[in-house]
Design a protein around this motif. Structure first.
Motif, PDB file in Angstrom:
ATOM      1  N   ARG A 280       0.751  -1.232  -0.091  1.00  0.00           N
ATOM      2  CA  ARG A 280      -0.113   0.025   0.020  1.00  0.00           C
ATOM      3  C   ARG A 280       0.802   1.284   0.052  1.00  0.00           C
ATOM      4  O   ARG A 280       1.814   1.276   0.827  1.00  0.00           O
TER       5      ARG A 280
ATOM      6  N   TYR B 115       1.259   5.520   0.119  1.00  0.00           N
ATOM      7  CA  TYR B 115       0.692   6.458   0.822  1.00  0.00           C
ATOM      8  C   TYR B 115       1.679   7.769   0.546  1.00  0.00           C
ATOM      9  O   TYR B 115       2.722   7.651   0.345  1.00  0.00           O
ATOM     10  N   TYR B 116       1.142   8.984   0.645  1.00  0.00           N
ATOM     11  CA  TYR B 116       1.978  10.210   0.637  1.00  0.00           C
ATOM     12  C   TYR B 116       1.647  10.907   2.034  1.00  0.00           C
ATOM     13  O   TYR B 116       0.495  11.059   2.602  1.00  0.00           O
TER      14      TYR B 116
ATOM     15  N   ILE C  15      -1.267   4.677   9.858  1.00  0.00           N
ATOM     16  CA  ILE C  15      -1.907   5.615   8.820  1.00  0.00           C
ATOM     17  C   ILE C  15      -2.407   6.899   9.151  1.00  0.00           C
ATOM     18  O   ILE C  15      -1.842   8.116   8.808  1.00  0.00           O
ATOM     19  N   PRO C  16      -3.423   6.900  10.040  1.00  0.00           N
ATOM     20  CA  PRO C  16      -3.741   8.198  10.727  1.00  0.00           C
ATOM     21  C   PRO C  16      -2.815   8.883  11.667  1.00  0.00           C
ATOM     22  O   PRO C  16      -2.690  10.246  11.688  1.00  0.00           O
TER      23      PRO C  16
ATOM     24  N   GLY D 126      -0.909  10.788   9.420  1.00  0.00           N
ATOM     25  CA  GLY D 126      -1.613  11.747   8.587  1.00  0.00           C
ATOM     26  C   GLY D 126      -1.331  11.385   7.062  1.00  0.00           C
ATOM     27  O   GLY D 126      -1.304  12.339   6.027  1.00  0.00           O
ATOM     28  N   ALA D 127      -1.151  10.138   6.759  1.00  0.00           N
ATOM     29  CA  ALA D 127      -0.981   9.624   5.148  1.00  0.00           C
ATOM     30  C   ALA D 127      -2.367   9.565   4.479  1.00  0.00           C
ATOM     31  O   ALA D 127      -3.462   9.016   5.308  1.00  0.00           O
ATOM     32  N   ARG D 128      -2.298   9.620   3.167  1.00  0.00           N
ATOM     33  CA  ARG D 128      -3.424   9.420   2.273  1.00  0.00           C
ATOM     34  C   ARG D 128      -2.911   8.317   1.175  1.00  0.00           C
ATOM     35  O   ARG D 128      -1.613   8.615   0.659  1.00  0.00           O
ATOM     36  N   GLU D 129      -3.770   7.423   0.710  1.00  0.00           N
ATOM     37  CA  GLU D 129      -3.024   6.773  -0.152  1.00  0.00           C
ATOM     38  C   GLU D 129      -3.091   7.162  -1.500  1.00  0.00           C
ATOM     39  O   GLU D 129      -4.087   7.766  -2.043  1.00  0.00           O
ATOM     40  N   VAL D 130      -2.125   6.882  -2.303  1.00  0.00           N
ATOM     41  CA  VAL D 130      -2.168   7.603  -3.697  1.00  0.00           C
ATOM     42  C   VAL D 130      -1.391   6.376  -4.665  1.00  0.00           C
ATOM     43  O   VAL D 130      -1.090   5.410  -4.254  1.00  0.00           O
TER      44      VAL D 130
END
Length: 363
Positions: free
Chosen positions: A233, A235-236, A295-296, A299-303
């Motif tokens: 997975r 993330y950014y 992940i939270p 503060g990562a969001r999947e990209v």
């Protein structure tokens, strides 16, 4: 055909095709040898002409042949040959198999035992007559061979690599790796067939020791490169470099409430510097709870592109050989980092080989 019931039609067809590619060679009739009975009866007797010379193959058939299988087959065939009247015929031992491993091929050539498998490989040596057709193992055999490098069996391999040169019992490895005794037993059998384990003792006192780790690791690498990459997975994390992300993860997880370790280029750079700059941080997260925390927290969001944090969802071994860098950050073992790099992009494969040359070297 009843007389060739022990030989698969696919094998016979493949053998026939290989013989057609050899000048002045052809197959003749196939039969049983009436003079041999019971357990000493070979699978078939096959007449043939090779380089214009009449010979008779004494045939043993198998599925997949590894070095240990090859030794047992040669011993058995030599027993057959002692029972045969060779006054009027030139007998040549032959192994027909769905696949013959590289180590088994080398052994059979040394013993001058003919072989053929579904790849189309063929070896025959009789006095001055020499035939050698070498082709890669068939796809089916490659897929079968990769099983030992996956799932809980791979955990057994990790446990063996963590204890190089040690004589270990099956129960010790099962306890160390956190897998069943049955899994250890089946994995040991596979490794013994490939001549990757030494064995001594019997029963409860039986011990194994990993040998030829470089050869095993070559096969593991080839299996990974030939397989589809495992899921990762991506993330950014805004405004953070890999070094800063690693520091933040360690800071927030100070009491080790969550189970994770650093791997990939970041860990490889700590073990054996190779690149001037590492663009992302790869983390092995053990269990859904750790992943859901990470992940939270970051503060990562999947990209789909532009990732700077890569997460591998991993299964926990009961014990793991891990190390800390100079900043006390938890790293996956050099072996695990090497394997993870092989599935990564960019210059990771080059970095993997550099890491191996520096940290995965055995006497």
């Amino acid at each position: 055909m009843e007389e060739i019931a022990n030989i698969e039609p696919e094998l016979m067809e493949s053998l026939s095709d290989s013989f057609e590619a050899v000048p002045n060679a052809r197959l003749g009739k196939i039969s049983w040898e009436a003079g041999i009975g019971g357990r000493l009866r070979p699978d078939a007797i096959l007449d043939a002409v090779v380089a214009g010379r009449e010979i008779t193959f004494v045939v043993e058939t198998r599925g997949d042949v590894f070095p240990r299988d090859a030794r047992e087959i040669v011993w058995q065939i030599k027993r057959y040959l002692r029972e045969l009247d060779s006054s009027n015929r030139r007998y040549v031992p032959m192994v027909l198999a769905r696949s013959v491993s590289e180590g088994a091929r080398n052994f059979l050539q040394e013993e001058q035992v003919a072989y053929h498998d579904l790849s189309g490989s063929l070896f025959v040596r009789v006095d001055e007559t020499f035939v050698l057709i070498e082709r890669p193992k068939p796809r089916r055999a490659k897929r079968w061979a990769t099983n030992v490098f996956k799932g809980t069996r791979a955990q057994v391999l990790h446990a063996l690599f963590d204890r190089p040169g040690e004589w270990v019992s099956g129960s010790e490895i099962a306890e160390y790796a956190g897998v069943s005794a049955a899994t250890v037993s089946e994995t040991f059998k596979d490794l013994e067939r490939r001549d990757w384990l030494d064995v001594r003792g019997e029963g409860p006192s039986k011990r194994r020791r990993l040998i030829r780790p470089d050869v095993l690791l070559d096969a593991w690498r080839d299996s990974i490169l030939a397989s589809r990459a495992s899921k990762r997975r991506r993330y950014y994390v805004p405004r953070m470099k890999p070094e800063e992300m690693a520091h933040e993860i360690e800071r927030v997880n100070y009491y080790d409430d969550f189970d994770l370790e650093f791997t990939g280029q970041f860990a490889a750079q700590a073990y054996a510097p190779f690149l001037s700059n590492v663009s992302d941080l790869t983390v092995r997260a053990f269990g859904k709870r750790t992943h859901d925390w990470l992940i939270p927290t970051m503060g990562a969001r999947e990209v789909s592109e532009g990732a700077n944090l890569v997460v591998i969802d991993a299964k926990t071994m009961k014990q793991r050989h891990r190390m800390f860098d100079e900043r006390r950050r938890l790293l996956a073992s050099p072996l695990q980092v090497y394997l993870d790099l092989l599935e990564d992009h960019g210059r990771s494969k080059e970095m993997a080989e550099h890491l191996r040359s520096q940290k995965l070297v055995w006497q």
